[in-house]
Design a protein around this motif. Sequence first.
Motif, PDB file in Angstrom:
ATOM      1  N   LEU A  48       0.845  -1.198   0.000  1.00  0.00           N
ATOM      2  CA  LEU A  48       0.000   0.000   0.000  1.00  0.00           C
ATOM      3  C   LEU A  48       0.880   1.248   0.000  1.00  0.00           C
ATOM      4  O   LEU A  48       0.638   2.205  -0.754  1.00  0.00           O
ATOM      5  N   LEU A  49       1.954   1.211   0.785  1.00  0.00           N
ATOM      6  CA  LEU A  49       2.877   2.359   0.823  1.00  0.00           C
ATOM      7  C   LEU A  49       3.605   2.513  -0.517  1.00  0.00           C
ATOM      8  O   LEU A  49       3.804   3.620  -1.007  1.00  0.00           O
ATOM      9  N   TRP A  50       3.971   1.385  -1.153  1.00  0.00           N
ATOM     10  CA  TRP A  50       4.614   1.479  -2.483  1.00  0.00           C
ATOM     11  C   TRP A  50       3.635   2.133  -3.472  1.00  0.00           C
ATOM     12  O   TRP A  50       4.033   2.923  -4.327  1.00  0.00           O
ATOM     13  N   LEU A  51       2.354   1.803  -3.309  1.00  0.00           N
ATOM     14  CA  LEU A  51       1.317   2.364  -4.199  1.00  0.00           C
ATOM     15  C   LEU A  51       1.224   3.877  -3.991  1.00  0.00           C
ATOM     16  O   LEU A  51       1.242   4.649  -4.966  1.00  0.00           O
ATOM     17  N   VAL A  52       1.198   4.305  -2.734  1.00  0.00           N
ATOM     18  CA  VAL A  52       1.152   5.745  -2.412  1.00  0.00           C
ATOM     19  C   VAL A  52       2.406   6.422  -2.987  1.00  0.00           C
ATOM     20  O   VAL A  52       2.330   7.463  -3.638  1.00  0.00           O
ATOM     21  N   TYR A  53       3.545   5.766  -2.816  1.00  0.00           N
ATOM     22  CA  TYR A  53       4.822   6.309  -3.307  1.00  0.00           C
ATOM     23  C   TYR A  53       4.806   6.401  -4.835  1.00  0.00           C
ATOM     24  O   TYR A  53       5.307   7.360  -5.414  1.00  0.00           O
ATOM     25  N   GLY A  54       4.188   5.412  -5.461  1.00  0.00           N
ATOM     26  CA  GLY A  54       4.067   5.407  -6.925  1.00  0.00           C
ATOM     27  C   GLY A  54       3.251   6.592  -7.413  1.00  0.00           C
ATOM     28  O   GLY A  54       3.604   7.250  -8.397  1.00  0.00           O
ATOM     29  N   ALA A  65       1.642  -2.080 -11.000  1.00  0.00           N
ATOM     30  CA  ALA A  65       2.213  -3.289 -10.394  1.00  0.00           C
ATOM     31  C   ALA A  65       1.761  -3.431  -8.943  1.00  0.00           C
ATOM     32  O   ALA A  65       1.305  -4.500  -8.506  1.00  0.00           O
ATOM     33  N   ASN A  66       1.813  -2.346  -8.185  1.00  0.00           N
ATOM     34  CA  ASN A  66       1.481  -2.441  -6.759  1.00  0.00           C
ATOM     35  C   ASN A  66      -0.022  -2.525  -6.513  1.00  0.00           C
ATOM     36  O   ASN A  66      -0.456  -3.152  -5.545  1.00  0.00           O
ATOM     37  N   ALA A  67      -0.822  -1.948  -7.404  1.00  0.00           N
ATOM     38  CA  ALA A  67      -2.282  -2.081  -7.266  1.00  0.00           C
ATOM     39  C   ALA A  67      -2.680  -3.550  -7.449  1.00  0.00           C
ATOM     40  O   ALA A  67      -3.453  -4.094  -6.651  1.00  0.00           O
ATOM     41  N   ILE A  68      -2.086  -4.202  -8.451  1.00  0.00           N
ATOM     42  CA  ILE A  68      -2.403  -5.618  -8.711  1.00  0.00           C
ATOM     43  C   ILE A  68      -1.898  -6.484  -7.560  1.00  0.00           C
ATOM     44  O   ILE A  68      -2.619  -7.346  -7.043  1.00  0.00           O
ATOM     45  N   THR A  69      -0.674  -6.217  -7.115  1.00  0.00           N
ATOM     46  CA  THR A  69      -0.115  -7.023  -6.017  1.00  0.00           C
ATOM     47  C   THR A  69      -0.928  -6.841  -4.745  1.00  0.00           C
ATOM     48  O   THR A  69      -1.135  -7.789  -3.981  1.00  0.00           O
TER      49      THR A  69
ATOM     50  N   LYS B   2      13.184  14.306   1.725  1.00  0.00           N
ATOM     51  CA  LYS B   2      11.836  14.807   1.552  1.00  0.00           C
ATOM     52  C   LYS B   2      10.845  13.869   2.246  1.00  0.00           C
ATOM     53  O   LYS B   2      11.058  12.659   2.342  1.00  0.00           O
ATOM     54  N   TYR B   3       9.752  14.416   2.702  1.00  0.00           N
ATOM     55  CA  TYR B   3       8.725  13.699   3.487  1.00  0.00           C
ATOM     56  C   TYR B   3       8.327  12.404   2.787  1.00  0.00           C
ATOM     57  O   TYR B   3       8.324  11.324   3.373  1.00  0.00           O
ATOM     58  N   PHE B   4       8.064  12.473   1.492  1.00  0.00           N
ATOM     59  CA  PHE B   4       7.547  11.297   0.795  1.00  0.00           C
ATOM     60  C   PHE B   4       8.606  10.204   0.645  1.00  0.00           C
ATOM     61  O   PHE B   4       8.270   9.034   0.500  1.00  0.00           O
ATOM     62  N   GLU B   5       9.920  10.616   0.704  1.00  0.00           N
ATOM     63  CA  GLU B   5      10.956   9.580   0.613  1.00  0.00           C
ATOM     64  C   GLU B   5      10.832   8.603   1.778  1.00  0.00           C
ATOM     65  O   GLU B   5      11.123   7.418   1.636  1.00  0.00           O
ATOM     66  N   ILE B   6      10.372   9.112   2.904  1.00  0.00           N
ATOM     67  CA  ILE B   6      10.193   8.243   4.078  1.00  0.00           C
ATOM     68  C   ILE B   6       9.197   7.135   3.762  1.00  0.00           C
ATOM     69  O   ILE B   6       9.383   5.981   4.142  1.00  0.00           O
ATOM     70  N   ILE B   7       8.153   7.481   2.980  1.00  0.00           N
ATOM     71  CA  ILE B   7       7.144   6.472   2.625  1.00  0.00           C
ATOM     72  C   ILE B   7       7.794   5.373   1.775  1.00  0.00           C
ATOM     73  O   ILE B   7       7.565   4.183   1.974  1.00  0.00           O
ATOM     74  N   GLY B   8       8.697   5.794   0.863  1.00  0.00           N
ATOM     75  CA  GLY B   8       9.398   4.817   0.030  1.00  0.00           C
ATOM     76  C   GLY B   8      10.271   3.901   0.872  1.00  0.00           C
ATOM     77  O   GLY B   8      10.272   2.678   0.703  1.00  0.00           O
ATOM     78  N   PHE B   9      10.985   4.492   1.845  1.00  0.00           N
ATOM     79  CA  PHE B   9      11.852   3.696   2.721  1.00  0.00           C
ATOM     80  C   PHE B   9      11.015   2.722   3.558  1.00  0.00           C
ATOM     81  O   PHE B   9      11.339   1.540   3.676  1.00  0.00           O
ATOM     82  N   LEU B  10       9.891   3.232   4.111  1.00  0.00           N
ATOM     83  CA  LEU B  10       9.013   2.379   4.931  1.00  0.00           C
ATOM     84  C   LEU B  10       8.466   1.222   4.101  1.00  0.00           C
ATOM     85  O   LEU B  10       8.461   0.073   4.547  1.00  0.00           O
ATOM     86  N   ALA B  11       8.062   1.534   2.873  1.00  0.00           N
ATOM     87  CA  ALA B  11       7.524   0.496   1.981  1.00  0.00           C
ATOM     88  C   ALA B  11       8.585  -0.571   1.749  1.00  0.00           C
ATOM     89  O   ALA B  11       8.315  -1.769   1.841  1.00  0.00           O
ATOM     90  N   ALA B  12       9.832  -0.144   1.498  1.00  0.00           N
ATOM     91  CA  ALA B  12      10.927  -1.095   1.230  1.00  0.00           C
ATOM     92  C   ALA B  12      11.190  -1.956   2.465  1.00  0.00           C
ATOM     93  O   ALA B  12      11.330  -3.181   2.370  1.00  0.00           O
ATOM     94  N   ILE B  13      11.189  -1.315   3.637  1.00  0.00           N
ATOM     95  CA  ILE B  13      11.451  -2.059   4.875  1.00  0.00           C
ATOM     96  C   ILE B  13      10.336  -3.080   5.133  1.00  0.00           C
ATOM     97  O   ILE B  13      10.594  -4.263   5.384  1.00  0.00           O
TER      98      ILE B  13
END
Lengths: 84, 84
Positions: A48-54, A65-69, B2-13
């Motif tokens: 969900l966070l990857w989707l927001v990031y996307g 990709a993340n919506a389907i996953t 940037k604020y949104f980069e944190i979302i990317g890092f959280l998603a990856a973790i």
Amino acid sequence: MKYFEIIGFLAAILTTVAFFPQVIKVYKTQNTQSISLSMYIVFSIGILLWLVYGFYLNSLPMIIANAITLVSSIYILYMKLKHK
Amino acid sequence: MKYFEIIGFLAAILTTVAFFPQVIKVYKTQNTQSISLSMYIVFSIGILLWLVYGFYLNSLPMIIANAITLVSSIYILYMKLKHK
């Protein structure tokens, strides 16, 4: 498209379609015993966070990709909860 | 950062650590019955490509996250093959 971009696209496609056989297996067998509930809770939140990031990056491949996953992951999570 | 980069890092973790409970469950129960073999074959190849792509982009977070996920994915795949 640069050569290496193809690798990125392939990676996105494979890690998305990879969940289809698991969805089908869970649907057919209705058996989720060896599947980890916490994996799919944490994984669904992460996707969900990857989707927001996307959306933030305005990256269509990431969004698709993340919506389907996410749909696959939530289905497996739902079936795991249903058969707990 | 940037604020949104944190979302990317959280998603990856989250999408990396998500596999740990599944690894532990498979290790403890030695049961992989409801886990899809083809999922983890396709997923492992996809993660390997993400890893290659991460090296191409020289992105340390991508390299670290996908290297760890690859180890988890291959372990689950190995256990699935072992208990087939």
